[in-house]
Scaffold this active site. Structure first.
Site, PDB file in Angstrom:
ATOM      1  N   ASP A   1      30.088 -43.257 -39.983  1.00  0.00           N
ATOM      2  CA  ASP A   1      30.302 -41.660 -39.112  1.00  0.00           C
ATOM      3  C   ASP A   1      29.027 -41.107 -38.956  1.00  0.00           C
ATOM      4  OD1 ASP A   1      31.142 -39.409 -38.588  1.00  0.00           O
ATOM      5  OD2 ASP A   1      32.739 -39.143 -40.738  1.00  0.00           O
TER       6      ASP A   1
ATOM      7  N   ASP B   1      41.435 -42.415 -47.748  1.00  0.00           N
ATOM      8  CA  ASP B   1      41.730 -41.053 -48.291  1.00  0.00           C
ATOM      9  C   ASP B   1      41.298 -39.816 -47.308  1.00  0.00           C
ATOM     10  OD1 ASP B   1      39.283 -41.113 -49.720  1.00  0.00           O
ATOM     11  OD2 ASP B   1      39.843 -39.444 -50.787  1.00  0.00           O
TER      12      ASP B   1
ATOM     13  N   GLY C   1      37.329 -46.396 -50.747  1.00  0.00           N
ATOM     14  CA  GLY C   1      37.310 -46.899 -49.223  1.00  0.00           C
ATOM     15  C   GLY C   1      37.868 -48.322 -49.107  1.00  0.00           C
TER      16      GLY C   1
ATOM     17  N   LYS D   1      31.939 -44.498 -35.831  1.00  0.00           N
ATOM     18  CA  LYS D   1      32.618 -43.552 -35.359  1.00  0.00           C
ATOM     19  C   LYS D   1      31.210 -43.035 -34.153  1.00  0.00           C
ATOM     20  CE  LYS D   1      36.022 -41.257 -38.721  1.00  0.00           C
ATOM     21  NZ  LYS D   1      36.005 -39.349 -39.287  1.00  0.00           N
TER      22      LYS D   1
ATOM     23  N   ARG E   1      45.763 -44.046 -49.232  1.00  0.00           N
ATOM     24  CA  ARG E   1      45.186 -44.840 -49.755  1.00  0.00           C
ATOM     25  C   ARG E   1      46.273 -46.293 -49.532  1.00  0.00           C
ATOM     26  NH1 ARG E   1      39.789 -43.410 -51.346  1.00  0.00           N
ATOM     27  NH2 ARG E   1      38.779 -42.699 -52.823  1.00  0.00           N
TER      28      ARG E   1
ATOM     29  N   PHE F   1      39.939 -37.123 -38.510  1.00  0.00           N
ATOM     30  CA  PHE F   1      40.199 -38.283 -39.456  1.00  0.00           C
ATOM     31  C   PHE F   1      40.610 -38.566 -39.919  1.00  0.00           C
ATOM     32  CE2 PHE F   1      39.804 -37.867 -44.102  1.00  0.00           C
ATOM     33  CZ  PHE F   1      38.732 -38.025 -44.583  1.00  0.00           C
TER      34      PHE F   1
END
Ligand code: IMP
Ligand code: MG
Length: 176
Positions: A97, A153, A38, A125, A159, A146
């Site tokens: 997250d 992704d 990511g 988040k 991505r 999301f």
């Protein structure tokens, strides 16, 4: 899909955060540890905006299933190549997250005895934390939802979007 952060917004903010990190290490450049997959685009842009000649390495961590749900169990599936013993380390991650992934990575890297350890995340988040975790450098804070693009992704898709978009249902995104 709804654009949350444009390419231009991301570019500006990444430059600011790169300067922030530069100013923490005026003498000896840190080792930047990007978390695959990511954070690959974020890491690439961040280091190109930094003035110090950092060393770069990558680890791969997996906690999420193929789609949007976390398994809650973190595994390091690719270790780094460099030694971080006695070095300043900045971990670069896409999203903070629940905090589970970064807490795991923190414990795992601490065992390698770096001199210092800091965390830089693209998105925080905050409201969704299951374990306390504070990242020293945060590009953007967002609420629930999301997001995809700029390295992030959904089922390995999206991505390569240049901006960050909120995924609403399963849609086809045009890569811009
Ligand atoms: P945590 O362990 O819950 O903090 O999970 C963080 C990891 O989950 C990040 O490294 C991301 O790879 C992934 N993740 C969490 N939220 C999103 C999202 O909105 N889009 C894409 N990946 C996400
Ligand atoms: Mg990740």
């Amino acid at each position: 899909m709804k654009v949350l952060f444009s390419e231009e917004q991301i570019r500006k903010r990444v430059e600011e955060v790169a300067q922030e990190i530069d100013s923490v290490f005026p003498h000896e450049p840190p080792i930047i540890v990007g978390v695959l997959n990511g954070a690959f685009i974020f890491t690439a842009d961040l280091v190109r905006s930094m003035r110090s000649f950092v060393e770069i390495d990558f680890i791969r961590a997996s906690s999420y299933g193929y789609f949007a749900e976390t398994s809650g169990k973190v595994k390091i599936t690719k270790d780094m190549e460099k030694s971080v013993l006695g070095r300043d380390v900045v971990v670069v991650e896409d999203i903070l997250d629940s905090g589970i992934t970064l807490n795991f990575i923190k414990g795992w890297l601490q065992k390698k005895q770096p001199r210092s350890l800091r965390f830089c995340v693209l998105l925080d988040k905050k409201a969704l934390r299951k374990e306390p975790f504070v990242a020293e450098h945060v590009c953007f804070s967002i609420d629930d939802g999301f997001v995809v693009g700029y390295g992030l992704d959904y089922g390995e898709r999206y991505r390569n979007l240049s901006n960050i978009q909120l995924l609403v249902g399963e849609e086809n995104a045009k890569c811009s």
